[in-house]
Design a protein around this motif. Structure first.
Motif, PDB file in Angstrom:
ATOM      1  N   HIS A  51       0.864  -1.185   0.000  1.00  0.00           N
ATOM      2  CA  HIS A  51       0.000   0.000   0.000  1.00  0.00           C
ATOM      3  C   HIS A  51       0.898   1.233   0.000  1.00  0.00           C
ATOM      4  N   ASP A  52       0.667   2.115  -0.976  1.00  0.00           N
ATOM      5  CA  ASP A  52       1.471   3.331  -1.114  1.00  0.00           C
ATOM      6  C   ASP A  52       0.747   4.482  -0.412  1.00  0.00           C
ATOM      7  N   ARG A  53       1.221   4.812   0.802  1.00  0.00           N
ATOM      8  CA  ARG A  53       0.548   5.850   1.593  1.00  0.00           C
ATOM      9  C   ARG A  53       0.673   7.235   0.972  1.00  0.00           C
ATOM     10  N   SER A  54       1.678   7.447   0.132  1.00  0.00           N
ATOM     11  CA  SER A  54       1.863   8.769  -0.466  1.00  0.00           C
ATOM     12  C   SER A  54       0.720   9.135  -1.402  1.00  0.00           C
ATOM     13  N   VAL A  55       0.017   8.132  -1.929  1.00  0.00           N
ATOM     14  CA  VAL A  55      -1.076   8.394  -2.861  1.00  0.00           C
ATOM     15  C   VAL A  55      -2.212   9.146  -2.173  1.00  0.00           C
ATOM     16  N   THR A  56      -2.383   8.913  -0.873  1.00  0.00           N
ATOM     17  CA  THR A  56      -3.481   9.568  -0.160  1.00  0.00           C
ATOM     18  C   THR A  56      -3.276  11.075  -0.057  1.00  0.00           C
ATOM     19  N   TRP A  57      -2.081  11.581  -0.375  1.00  0.00           N
ATOM     20  CA  TRP A  57      -1.808  13.014  -0.372  1.00  0.00           C
ATOM     21  C   TRP A  57      -1.941  13.614  -1.775  1.00  0.00           C
ATOM     22  N   GLY A  58      -2.206  12.785  -2.735  1.00  0.00           N
ATOM     23  CA  GLY A  58      -2.210  13.250  -4.119  1.00  0.00           C
ATOM     24  C   GLY A  58      -3.603  13.458  -4.683  1.00  0.00           C
ATOM     25  N   ILE A  59      -3.748  13.171  -5.966  1.00  0.00           N
ATOM     26  CA  ILE A  59      -5.024  13.383  -6.647  1.00  0.00           C
ATOM     27  C   ILE A  59      -6.044  12.364  -6.160  1.00  0.00           C
ATOM     28  N   PRO A  60      -7.212  12.796  -5.700  1.00  0.00           N
ATOM     29  CA  PRO A  60      -8.228  11.846  -5.219  1.00  0.00           C
ATOM     30  C   PRO A  60      -8.591  10.824  -6.292  1.00  0.00           C
ATOM     31  N   GLY A  61      -8.730   9.581  -5.852  1.00  0.00           N
ATOM     32  CA  GLY A  61      -9.148   8.526  -6.755  1.00  0.00           C
ATOM     33  C   GLY A  61      -8.032   7.682  -7.323  1.00  0.00           C
ATOM     34  N   GLU A  62      -6.790   8.116  -7.175  1.00  0.00           N
ATOM     35  CA  GLU A  62      -5.679   7.360  -7.743  1.00  0.00           C
ATOM     36  C   GLU A  62      -5.508   6.016  -7.024  1.00  0.00           C
ATOM     37  N   PRO A  63      -5.052   4.971  -7.737  1.00  0.00           N
ATOM     38  CA  PRO A  63      -4.895   3.649  -7.113  1.00  0.00           C
ATOM     39  C   PRO A  63      -3.835   3.669  -6.024  1.00  0.00           C
ATOM     40  N   GLN A  64      -4.128   3.009  -4.912  1.00  0.00           N
ATOM     41  CA  GLN A  64      -3.253   3.063  -3.745  1.00  0.00           C
ATOM     42  C   GLN A  64      -2.374   1.827  -3.576  1.00  0.00           C
ATOM     43  N   VAL A 250      -4.825  16.874  -2.550  1.00  0.00           N
ATOM     44  CA  VAL A 250      -5.439  16.984  -1.236  1.00  0.00           C
ATOM     45  C   VAL A 250      -5.172  15.685  -0.500  1.00  0.00           C
ATOM     46  N   GLN A 251      -5.256  15.727   0.821  1.00  0.00           N
ATOM     47  CA  GLN A 251      -5.068  14.522   1.605  1.00  0.00           C
ATOM     48  C   GLN A 251      -6.406  13.836   1.786  1.00  0.00           C
ATOM     49  N   GLN A 252      -6.432  12.531   1.532  1.00  0.00           N
ATOM     50  CA  GLN A 252      -7.627  11.746   1.771  1.00  0.00           C
ATOM     51  C   GLN A 252      -7.491  11.036   3.105  1.00  0.00           C
ATOM     52  N   PRO A 253      -8.583  10.932   3.864  1.00  0.00           N
ATOM     53  CA  PRO A 253      -8.512  10.209   5.133  1.00  0.00           C
ATOM     54  C   PRO A 253      -8.355   8.727   4.882  1.00  0.00           C
ATOM     55  N   VAL A 254      -7.325   8.125   5.435  1.00  0.00           N
ATOM     56  CA  VAL A 254      -7.074   6.700   5.241  1.00  0.00           C
ATOM     57  C   VAL A 254      -7.725   5.921   6.366  1.00  0.00           C
ATOM     58  N   GLN A 255      -8.529   4.921   6.032  1.00  0.00           N
ATOM     59  CA  GLN A 255      -9.239   4.142   7.039  1.00  0.00           C
ATOM     60  C   GLN A 255      -8.695   2.729   7.167  1.00  0.00           C
ATOM     61  N   ARG A 256      -7.464   2.519   6.677  1.00  0.00           N
ATOM     62  CA  ARG A 256      -6.833   1.209   6.802  1.00  0.00           C
ATOM     63  C   ARG A 256      -7.732   0.138   6.221  1.00  0.00           C
ATOM     64  N   ARG A 257      -8.214   0.371   5.014  1.00  0.00           N
ATOM     65  CA  ARG A 257      -9.207  -0.513   4.427  1.00  0.00           C
ATOM     66  C   ARG A 257      -8.691  -1.924   4.224  1.00  0.00           C
ATOM     67  N   LEU A 258      -7.390  -2.078   4.047  1.00  0.00           N
ATOM     68  CA  LEU A 258      -6.840  -3.403   3.819  1.00  0.00           C
ATOM     69  C   LEU A 258      -6.355  -4.049   5.108  1.00  0.00           C
ATOM     70  N   LEU A 259      -6.288  -3.266   6.154  1.00  0.00           N
ATOM     71  CA  LEU A 259      -5.609  -3.772   7.348  1.00  0.00           C
ATOM     72  C   LEU A 259      -6.549  -3.868   8.531  1.00  0.00           C
TER      73      LEU A 259
END
Length: 259
Positions: A51-64, A250-259
Motif C-alpha cells: 500500500h502506497d501511503r503517499s497516494v493519499t496526499w495526491g489526486i483523489p481517486g488514484e490507485p493506492q 489533497v489529503q484523503q482520510p485513510v481508514q486502513r481498508r486493507l488492514l
C-alpha cells in the motif's frame, strides 16, 4: 504481515533506464508491505504487494496499491525493476502472477486483513487473479470516503455480450468485511452512467443468468467447501473516457481498508 522492504540491490546495477526510474519513483518509507515472496535459491526474484501511503496526499481517486516485481541476474550483477499500480488487490495479484509469482504466496487472508463478506466475493477475486491478459484496464478509482470503495473498469476479451465490465469493491469497516461484484455493460458510456447515478443495482454479467447459473453456483459451492475444510481457496496459478478529478493535491482520510 511483514513491513520490512529490502530488495538487496546494493551490489547490483539496473539493467536499463526503465528499471532505474521505476525504483527511484518508489520511496520505501511510503510503502506498507501487505505480502511478499522471494524465490530460492539465491533470491533471483522478488514479488511485493504494498500500500502506497503517499497516494493519499495526491489526486483523489488514484490507485493506492502497488505491485513490484524484481528479477536479479547475479552473474551479471544487474536487476530489472517493474511496478504497476492497482485499485484492488486481486488485479495486483494477477499482475504479479503474470510475472511468475505463485498466487498462494501473495494471498491476503487472516491476521489483520479485512475479510471477504461472502463466497461470491471470493469467486470474483479468483476470476480476476487467474485471468491472465483477459482484461484490458480502462480506468480505476479508489475512495476512502463514504462509501469506501474501489472499482476497476475493464474490457473483457472473452465476453460475447456486454464486454465492458466493472469490478466494484466496497468495504464495511464496522463489520471488518468487504464485497467484490462484477457488473456488465454494453459500452464505457453505460458503465460511467451507472457510476454517476447508482440508481439501480449493478447489472450482472449475462453468464450469471439462470441458463449458466449452475456453473456459478458450483464454483461458489467449491469455495464454501474449501473454506469450511480450512484450506486456502486461492488458485495455484495462472482510457476510453477521461475521468474528472480535483485540480490540486489533497489529503484523503485513510481508514486502513486493507488492514
Amino acid at each position: 504481515m511483514n513491513d520490512i522492504l529490502d530488495f538487496g540491490l546494493d551490489d547490483l546495477s539496473p539493467v536499463d533506464d526503465d528499471s532505474e526510474e521505476a525504483m527511484e519513483a518508489l520511496w520505501a518509507g511510503d510503502l506498507t508491505v501487505l505480502s511478499q515472496h522471494h524465490t530460492t535459491p539465491n533470491g533471483s526474484h522478488s514479488f511485493v504487494l504494498a500500500h502506497d501511503r503517499s497516494v493519499t496526499w495526491g489526486i483523489p481517486g488514484e490507485p493506492q496499491l502497488v505491485a513490484i516485481a524484481v528479477a536479479r541476474d547475479l552473474r551479471q550483477s544487474t536487476f530489472t525493476f517493474k511496478t504497476s499500480h492497482h485499485a484492488t488487490a486481486s488485479f495486483a495479484q494477477n499482475w504479479l502472477a503474470e510475472r511468475g509469482c505463485p498466487l498462494e504466496r501473495i494471498a491476503l487472508r487472516g491476521g489483520d486483513y479485512i475479510e471477504p463478506a461472502d463466497d461470491l466475493t471470493l469467486q470474483v477475486e479468483q476470476q480476476i487473479q487467474k485471468s491472465g491478459t483477459r482484461y484490458e484496464v480502462l480506468d480505476t478509482y479508489t475512495s476512502d470516503y463514504d462509501p469506501s470503495e474501489a472499482w476497476t473498469l475493464v474490457r473483457d476479451s472473452r465476453a460475447a455480450q456486454a464486454p465492458v465490465r466493472l469490478f466494484h469493491e466496497e468495504w464495511d469497516h464496522d463489520a471488518g468485511t468487504y464485497t467484490m461484484r462484477e457488473g456488465a455493460f454494453a459500452d464505457v458510456s453505460a458503465a460511467r452512467t451507472w457510476l454517476d447515478e447508482r440508481s439501480e443495482p449493478l447489472p450482472e454479467p449475462p453468464e450469471y443468468s439462470d441458463r449458466n447459473g449452475a456453473v456459478v453456483r458450483a464454483r461458489i459451492a467449491r469455495i464454501a467447501l474449501s473454506r469450511s475444510a480450512g484450506t486456502s481457496p486461492t488458485p495455484q496459478t495462472g482510457l476510453d473516457a477521461p475521468r474528472t478529478t480535483a485540480a490540486g493535491p489533497v489529503q484523503q482520510p485513510v481508514q486502513r481498508r486493507l488492514l
